[in-house]
Write a protein that holds these residues in place. Structure first.
Motif, PDB file in Angstrom:
ATOM      1  N   ILE A  94      73.486  58.798  49.936  1.00 46.67           N
ATOM      2  CA  ILE A  94      72.931  58.104  51.100  1.00 46.67           C
ATOM      3  C   ILE A  94      73.760  56.854  51.365  1.00 46.67           C
ATOM      4  O   ILE A  94      73.955  56.020  50.483  1.00 46.67           O
ATOM      5  CB  ILE A  94      71.465  57.727  50.854  1.00 46.67           C
ATOM      6  CG1 ILE A  94      70.630  58.989  50.631  1.00 46.67           C
ATOM      7  CG2 ILE A  94      70.902  56.918  52.006  1.00 46.67           C
ATOM      8  CD1 ILE A  94      69.243  58.715  50.119  1.00 46.67           C
ATOM      9  N   SER A  95      74.263  56.735  52.561  1.00 46.33           N
ATOM     10  CA  SER A  95      75.174  55.632  52.881  1.00 46.33           C
ATOM     11  C   SER A  95      74.457  54.297  52.952  1.00 46.33           C
ATOM     12  O   SER A  95      73.283  54.225  53.285  1.00 46.33           O
ATOM     13  CB  SER A  95      75.873  55.914  54.214  1.00 46.33           C
ATOM     14  OG  SER A  95      74.926  55.922  55.259  1.00 46.33           O
ATOM     15  N   ARG A  96      75.192  53.253  52.626  1.00 49.58           N
ATOM     16  CA  ARG A  96      74.678  51.894  52.739  1.00 49.58           C
ATOM     17  C   ARG A  96      74.625  51.504  54.209  1.00 49.58           C
ATOM     18  O   ARG A  96      75.496  51.869  54.984  1.00 49.58           O
ATOM     19  CB  ARG A  96      75.563  50.933  51.952  1.00 49.58           C
ATOM     20  CG  ARG A  96      75.087  49.480  51.972  1.00 49.58           C
ATOM     21  CD  ARG A  96      75.986  48.595  51.144  1.00 49.58           C
ATOM     22  NE  ARG A  96      75.870  48.897  49.718  1.00 49.58           N
ATOM     23  CZ  ARG A  96      74.901  48.432  48.939  1.00 49.58           C
ATOM     24  NH1 ARG A  96      73.954  47.669  49.450  1.00 49.58           N
ATOM     25  NH2 ARG A  96      74.871  48.739  47.675  1.00 49.58           N
ATOM     26  N   SER A  97      73.613  50.739  54.581  1.00 49.48           N
ATOM     27  CA  SER A  97      73.453  50.315  55.965  1.00 49.48           C
ATOM     28  C   SER A  97      74.449  49.224  56.317  1.00 49.48           C
ATOM     29  O   SER A  97      74.464  48.155  55.703  1.00 49.48           O
ATOM     30  CB  SER A  97      72.024  49.797  56.192  1.00 49.48           C
ATOM     31  OG  SER A  97      71.943  49.094  57.408  1.00 49.48           O
ATOM     32  N   ASN A  98      75.292  49.491  57.309  1.00 46.81           N
ATOM     33  CA  ASN A  98      76.233  48.465  57.763  1.00 46.81           C
ATOM     34  C   ASN A  98      75.506  47.283  58.377  1.00 46.81           C
ATOM     35  O   ASN A  98      75.959  46.139  58.292  1.00 46.81           O
ATOM     36  CB  ASN A  98      77.210  49.067  58.781  1.00 46.81           C
ATOM     37  CG  ASN A  98      78.299  49.880  58.113  1.00 46.81           C
ATOM     38  OD1 ASN A  98      78.684  49.583  56.983  1.00 46.81           O
ATOM     39  ND2 ASN A  98      78.790  50.899  58.793  1.00 46.81           N
ATOM     40  N   PHE A  99      74.355  47.564  58.995  1.00 52.60           N
ATOM     41  CA  PHE A  99      73.586  46.476  59.610  1.00 52.60           C
ATOM     42  C   PHE A  99      73.137  45.460  58.570  1.00 52.60           C
ATOM     43  O   PHE A  99      73.332  44.251  58.723  1.00 52.60           O
ATOM     44  CB  PHE A  99      72.373  47.046  60.346  1.00 52.60           C
ATOM     45  CG  PHE A  99      71.422  45.995  60.835  1.00 52.60           C
ATOM     46  CD1 PHE A  99      71.730  45.209  61.929  1.00 52.60           C
ATOM     47  CD2 PHE A  99      70.216  45.767  60.165  1.00 52.60           C
ATOM     48  CE1 PHE A  99      70.857  44.215  62.374  1.00 52.60           C
ATOM     49  CE2 PHE A  99      69.345  44.775  60.598  1.00 52.60           C
ATOM     50  CZ  PHE A  99      69.664  44.005  61.709  1.00 52.60           C
ATOM     51  N   LEU A 100      72.527  45.946  57.476  1.00 52.54           N
ATOM     52  CA  LEU A 100      72.052  45.028  56.436  1.00 52.54           C
ATOM     53  C   LEU A 100      73.214  44.356  55.721  1.00 52.54           C
ATOM     54  O   LEU A 100      73.110  43.202  55.290  1.00 52.54           O
ATOM     55  CB  LEU A 100      71.162  45.772  55.444  1.00 52.54           C
ATOM     56  CG  LEU A 100      69.746  46.080  55.931  1.00 52.54           C
ATOM     57  CD1 LEU A 100      68.995  46.924  54.921  1.00 52.54           C
ATOM     58  CD2 LEU A 100      68.979  44.787  56.215  1.00 52.54           C
ATOM     59  N   VAL A 122      70.503  39.235  48.402  1.00 49.50           N
ATOM     60  CA  VAL A 122      69.111  39.592  48.726  1.00 49.50           C
ATOM     61  C   VAL A 122      69.087  40.721  49.763  1.00 49.50           C
ATOM     62  O   VAL A 122      68.327  41.688  49.635  1.00 49.50           O
ATOM     63  CB  VAL A 122      68.349  38.359  49.254  1.00 49.50           C
ATOM     64  CG1 VAL A 122      66.985  38.772  49.811  1.00 49.50           C
ATOM     65  CG2 VAL A 122      68.168  37.340  48.137  1.00 49.50           C
ATOM     66  N   PHE A 123      69.928  40.613  50.770  1.00 51.51           N
ATOM     67  CA  PHE A 123      69.986  41.658  51.805  1.00 51.51           C
ATOM     68  C   PHE A 123      70.565  42.958  51.249  1.00 51.51           C
ATOM     69  O   PHE A 123      70.106  44.048  51.589  1.00 51.51           O
ATOM     70  CB  PHE A 123      70.820  41.172  52.994  1.00 51.51           C
ATOM     71  CG  PHE A 123      70.125  40.151  53.833  1.00 51.51           C
ATOM     72  CD1 PHE A 123      69.320  40.532  54.898  1.00 51.51           C
ATOM     73  CD2 PHE A 123      70.249  38.791  53.553  1.00 51.51           C
ATOM     74  CE1 PHE A 123      68.676  39.581  55.678  1.00 51.51           C
ATOM     75  CE2 PHE A 123      69.602  37.844  54.324  1.00 51.51           C
ATOM     76  CZ  PHE A 123      68.807  38.242  55.388  1.00 51.51           C
ATOM     77  N   PHE A 124      71.561  42.836  50.386  1.00 53.60           N
ATOM     78  CA  PHE A 124      72.127  44.040  49.771  1.00 53.60           C
ATOM     79  C   PHE A 124      71.082  44.737  48.910  1.00 53.60           C
ATOM     80  O   PHE A 124      71.017  45.973  48.866  1.00 53.60           O
ATOM     81  CB  PHE A 124      73.347  43.679  48.921  1.00 53.60           C
ATOM     82  CG  PHE A 124      74.483  43.063  49.706  1.00 53.60           C
ATOM     83  CD1 PHE A 124      74.600  43.256  51.073  1.00 53.60           C
ATOM     84  CD2 PHE A 124      75.439  42.286  49.078  1.00 53.60           C
ATOM     85  CE1 PHE A 124      75.636  42.695  51.797  1.00 53.60           C
ATOM     86  CE2 PHE A 124      76.482  41.720  49.787  1.00 53.60           C
ATOM     87  CZ  PHE A 124      76.582  41.919  51.149  1.00 53.60           C
ATOM     88  N   LEU A 125      70.277  43.936  48.199  1.00 56.94           N
ATOM     89  CA  LEU A 125      69.230  44.508  47.350  1.00 56.94           C
ATOM     90  C   LEU A 125      68.182  45.222  48.197  1.00 56.94           C
ATOM     91  O   LEU A 125      67.698  46.304  47.826  1.00 56.94           O
ATOM     92  CB  LEU A 125      68.576  43.400  46.519  1.00 56.94           C
ATOM     93  CG  LEU A 125      67.490  43.853  45.536  1.00 56.94           C
ATOM     94  CD1 LEU A 125      68.056  44.829  44.516  1.00 56.94           C
ATOM     95  CD2 LEU A 125      66.875  42.636  44.835  1.00 56.94           C
ATOM     96  N   MET A 126      67.823  44.620  49.340  1.00 54.84           N
ATOM     97  CA  MET A 126      66.883  45.282  50.255  1.00 54.84           C
ATOM     98  C   MET A 126      67.432  46.645  50.680  1.00 54.84           C
ATOM     99  O   MET A 126      66.702  47.639  50.746  1.00 54.84           O
ATOM    100  CB  MET A 126      66.655  44.399  51.490  1.00 54.84           C
ATOM    101  CG  MET A 126      65.849  43.147  51.241  1.00 54.84           C
ATOM    102  SD  MET A 126      65.906  41.989  52.647  1.00 54.84           S
ATOM    103  CE  MET A 126      65.350  43.050  53.974  1.00 54.84           C
ATOM    104  N   ASP A 127      68.736  46.694  50.946  1.00 55.88           N
ATOM    105  CA  ASP A 127      69.350  47.949  51.360  1.00 55.88           C
ATOM    106  C   ASP A 127      69.341  48.959  50.214  1.00 55.88           C
ATOM    107  O   ASP A 127      69.103  50.156  50.423  1.00 55.88           O
ATOM    108  CB  ASP A 127      70.781  47.675  51.820  1.00 55.88           C
ATOM    109  CG  ASP A 127      71.387  48.872  52.534  1.00 55.88           C
ATOM    110  OD1 ASP A 127      70.627  49.593  53.201  1.00 55.88           O
ATOM    111  OD2 ASP A 127      72.610  49.073  52.414  1.00 55.88           O
TER     112      ASP A 127
END
Length: 419
Positions: free
Chosen positions: A127-133, A91-96
């Motif tokens: 566009i890089s993936r967010s490490n935070f998410l 779910v968090f990866f999808l948000m990202d």
């Protein structure tokens, strides 16, 4: 294997989710790692996945004996917890990914008009993936997985809840009356007789005047009580032990050969109540006497306000002739019966005792906050509820079924103290 096509579809879905999570983590956390690190991650990730899915396929072929059932339940729980954790992480990866898509679209179509243009050109393509998410998703998935694994140790962690009840019209002889409620034993799930005996000791140490049981003695069949009849026969109280039936007691979820076999199982279960010294109430009432005062105890067979559960009880029959009691306690397994019938037609029922929900064996209970997924199905799912002068108490269950554990919602022994 039953429903083979369903299981193959589920396995395919699990593999697709695994592939999505693998790509997300590898592209974010291992983008600049050495080839050796990426190889180790790939082998570890897919090794665990293949082992989990392979074990899931073999589960139906494990021994069906009591120890085998426990082993299957624990293994299934570990696999389910891992899969649930992955879903939450996804779910968090999808948000990202949605964020990245929006940023990419912004860079493509609005770069000349606003600050999103900063990501145009080559950067807009990658566009890089967010490490935070990514870390947040891993943390969320890890939390749910570890919680379900930890919960396996709580299945016999019995918790005594003392509930004071005050009624202005309670007969004087019942002031100081102590009653214990247990519910949802589900003996077919037990595998540790010593642990269950410790729970019985806790009940007896409270020295109640009366003990009541509000249904679901077994999961499906009466023979599940073979090793535990002696254990629960230890329950004694000066005013007796009274019980009623729950939805699982009727054998509705077992593939019987015919109706006669199912009926015979129910009759055997009823006889077990008697063998243990429990007075089984089947759509009937009787008086309870203490210190020269009298109140009424009513017990109905399972009555549900939910269409998917069959109702066997007859409340009108159970309550007929009980009008002379100044105070009435109703034993009814399913708490949805309260809104469906009791509140509407029987305003003279002072206290209804139920179980059934188990609090879903998963949730959060704090002094200022309570939550469980079961609350979206049952308005009354655990603890004390009041409507006008009537009260309902929903016991969280003594046993467990399905998931062999408890997270946040511990197995309960309820001690009522009447004032």
């Amino acid at each position: 294997m039953r429903n083979a096509s369903f299981w193959w579809v589920m396995l395919l879905v699990m593999l697709l989710i695994d592939l999505y999570i693998f790509i997300a983590i590898r592209s974010s956390m291992f983008a600049y790692s050495s080839p050796r690190s990426r190889t180790i991650f790939t082998i570890s990730y897919w090794g665990i996945t293949v082992l989990s899915l392979g074990t899931l396929l073999l589960l139906p072929y494990l021994p069906a004996a009591e120890a085998g059932q426990l082993r299957r339940s624990v293994i299934f729980t570990l696999i389910f917890a891992l899969f649930l954790g992955k879903i939450l992480a996804a779910v968090f990866f999808l948000m990202d990914d949605i964020r990245r898509l929006a940023q990419w679209v912004g860079g493509k179509f609005f770069s000349s008009n606003n600050e999103v243009g900063e990501v145009s050109g080559a950067d807009a393509e990658t566009i890089s993936r967010s490490n935070f998410l990514t870390w947040l998703g891993i943390a969320a998935g890890g939390t749910i997985f570890s919680s379900l694994v930890y919960g396996l140790s709580n299945k016999y962690n019995y918790h005594i809840r003392k509930v004071p009840l005050t009624y202005a019209h309670l007969p004087e002889g019942f002031r100081g009356f102590r009653m214990i409620q247990i519910s949802d034993v589900h003996s077919g799930s037990f595998s540790n007789k010593a642990a269950v005996n410790r729970g019985i000791d806790m009940i007896l140490n409270e020295k109640p005047d009366l003990i009541v049981f509000t249904g679901d003695l077994v999961n499906n069949i009466a023979s599940e009580m073979e090793h535990y009849t002696e254990v629960f026969s230890r329950l004694k109280a000066p005013m007796g032990v009274f019980s009623t039936l729950g939805n699982h007691d009727y054998g509705d979820y077992h593939p019987w050969k015919n109706a006669a076999e199912k009926d015979a199982n129910l009759e055997r279960l009823k006889s077990i109540h008697g063998k243990m010294g429990w007075r089984l109430l089947l759509d009937e009432h009787l008086p309870l006497e203490r210190n020269g005062s009298q109140i009424g105890l009513i017990g109905v067979q399972n009555i549900s306000g939910k269409a998917r559960f069959h109702s066997y009880g007859n409340m009108a029959k159970a309550a007929e002739g009980s009008g002379h009691y100044p105070f009435k306690i109703l034993l009814s397994h399913d708490p949805s019966h309260w809104d469906a019938e009791v509140n509407k037609k029987y305003p003279d029922i002072d206290l209804m005792l139920s179980g059934h929900t188990h609090g879903m064996q998963f949730g959060v209970e704090l002094p200022w906050f309570r939550w469980s997924p079961v609350q979206y199905v049952y308005r009354q799912w655990a603890g004390l509820y009041e409507k006008g002068h009537q009260k309902l108490y929903v016991n969280r269950g003594f046993g467990f079924i399905g998931y062999p554990g408890r997270v946040g919602i511990l197995p309960e022994i309820t001690v009522f103290e009447f004032h």
